[in-house]
Design an enzyme around this catalytic site. Structure first.
Site, PDB file in Angstrom:
ATOM      1  N   LYS A 196      -2.563 -11.792  -7.304  1.00 59.86           N
ATOM      2  CA  LYS A 196      -2.711 -10.529  -7.967  1.00 59.86           C
ATOM      3  C   LYS A 196      -3.501 -10.585  -9.150  1.00 59.86           C
ATOM      4  O   LYS A 196      -4.077  -9.830  -9.713  1.00 59.86           O
ATOM      5  CB  LYS A 196      -0.997 -10.373  -8.038  1.00 59.86           C
ATOM      6  CG  LYS A 196      -0.366  -9.790  -6.725  1.00 59.86           C
ATOM      7  CD  LYS A 196       0.982  -9.818  -6.771  1.00 59.86           C
ATOM      8  CE  LYS A 196       1.639  -9.400  -5.562  1.00 59.86           C
ATOM      9  NZ  LYS A 196       3.000  -9.495  -5.635  1.00 59.86           N
ATOM     10  N   GLN A 228       8.204 -10.248  -9.855  1.00 63.74           N
ATOM     11  CA  GLN A 228       7.851 -10.850  -8.396  1.00 63.74           C
ATOM     12  C   GLN A 228       9.257 -10.993  -7.689  1.00 63.74           C
ATOM     13  O   GLN A 228      10.053 -11.834  -8.198  1.00 63.74           O
ATOM     14  CB  GLN A 228       7.061 -12.296  -8.452  1.00 63.74           C
ATOM     15  CG  GLN A 228       6.597 -12.886  -6.990  1.00 63.74           C
ATOM     16  CD  GLN A 228       5.884 -11.905  -6.171  1.00 63.74           C
ATOM     17  OE1 GLN A 228       5.030 -11.435  -6.541  1.00 63.74           O
ATOM     18  NE2 GLN A 228       6.095 -12.259  -4.872  1.00 63.74           N
ATOM     19  N   ASP A 240       4.719  -1.356  -8.437  1.00 57.14           N
ATOM     20  CA  ASP A 240       5.341  -1.807  -7.225  1.00 57.14           C
ATOM     21  C   ASP A 240       5.977  -0.719  -6.364  1.00 57.14           C
ATOM     22  O   ASP A 240       6.201  -0.490  -5.075  1.00 57.14           O
ATOM     23  CB  ASP A 240       6.299  -2.764  -7.200  1.00 57.14           C
ATOM     24  CG  ASP A 240       5.861  -4.173  -6.650  1.00 57.14           C
ATOM     25  OD1 ASP A 240       4.759  -4.235  -6.009  1.00 57.14           O
ATOM     26  OD2 ASP A 240       6.365  -5.490  -6.885  1.00 57.14           O
TER      27      ASP A 240
END
Ligand code: NDP
Length: 293
Positions: free
Chosen positions: A53, A97, A120
């Site tokens: 990422k 994460q 997200d």
């Protein structure tokens, strides 16, 4: 050779190239898109995802930062850092994460991220907006799947869509997105009786389970579009999906490979969401006009 592959890697590369211009425009306006990825612990797979990422952001000209904490960090430390990032105008996206270690309250961490920086799409406000059909940030994996379908000219309207898996990050938002596009949606999970009965009815089948090759060629309808979200590591170290590619590719009209399918699209859509967040901020606070001499 299989010719019916939905190539997520190639599409993600196209998208990432197209992002560069938007990033340059924003940078010139003083709003270079910035993403911070927070990683707690040393899970090997998570480390790879985070590295990918961060590298993808840098390649697109974006600002990106990785914040790593030891596995036994006090959640209050992470919450304090999130509060700091919420207030940092250089940062447009904050991603934690998952999964987090057991001593973390995952919901509390996700709720602490400012909704307008939740690239997200896991904050309850953004989940609610998606459920109401007015999404602000679409969770990256299902967003990537929708982009792949769109690019391949697959219109979900009127189709039978079957999703295997009901997680908050893949299965449920995937169902909402396909429903919004007019598909008739069935969600299967570990309590579903006779999984094959459902999967064999699917015009569009999305597998998001985390069990290597559990969907065999006898479980899909001839001509189906098969999307494999699963990422599983085999004993020999190789990756495979939830779909048995070799047998399903014989029957499917289109099928995503693992690796090279949904994974690269997930990262591309994370970049898209971060750029979108920066564009929204730039619209709200345009750069001050220069005085004309
Ligand atoms: P979760 O573990 O959160 O969810 C798995 C789902 O599969 C659950 O809903 C579970 O049901 C269901 N399930 C488990 N066993 C069966 C079974 N035998 N039959 C039917 N359903 C079953 O996983 P995620 O959604 O987070 O991820 C799924 C997979 O996708 C993983 O391999 C993950 O690594 C991968 N992934 C890939 C991404 C990418 O970018 N390509 C991004 C995110 C995830 P129940 O709810 O009843 O327990």
């Amino acid at each position: 050779m299989t010719t019916n592959i939905l190539d997520g890697k190639a599409l993600a590369e196209q998208l990432r190239t197209s992002f560069k211009e938007r990033v340059s425009t924003l940078t010139a306006l003083g709003q270079r898109p910035g993403l911070v990825v927070i990683l707690v612990g040393e899970d090997a797979a998570s480390q790879v995802y985070v590295r990918n990422k961060v590298n993808a952001c840098e390649a697109a000209g974006m600002l990106s930062e990785k914040v790593v904490y030891p596995v036994d960090v006090d959640p209050a430390v992470v919450l304090a850092r999130i509060a700091q990032l919420n207030a940092d105008c250089r940062i447009h996206g904050i991603l934690v994460q998952l999964p987090l270690p057991r001593h973390f309250d995952e919901a509390a961490i996700l709720a602490a991220i400012a909704a307008e920086k939740d690239v997200d799409g896991f904050h309850a406000e953004n989940v609610g907006a998606l459920a109401q059909g007015q999404p602000r940030f679409i969770p990256c994996t299902p967003y990537g799947v929708m982009k792949m379908l769109e690019h391949a000219g697959i219109d979900p309207s009127g189709k039978e869509a079957v999703i295997v898996g009901r997680s908050n990050i893949v299965g449920k938002p995937m169902a909402l997105l396909l429903l919004a596009k007019g598909a008739t949606v069935t969600i299967c999970h570990s309590k579903t009786r006779d999984l094959g009965f459902h999967t064999r009815r699917a015009d569009i089948l999305v597998a998001a389970v985390g069990k290597a090759r559990m969907i065999g060629g006898d479980m899909i309808k001839p001509g189906a579009v098969v999307i494999d979200v699963g990422i599983n590591r085999l004993p020999d170290g190789k990756l495979c999906g939830d779909v048995d590619f070799a047998s399903c590719a014989q029957t499917a009209a289109l099928i995503t490979p693992v690796p090279g399918g949904v994974g690269p699209m997930t990262i591309a859509m994370l970049l898209a969401n971060t750029i979108e967040a920066a564009e929204r901020l730039a619209q709200r606070s345009p750069a001050p006009r220069r005085k004309v001499a």
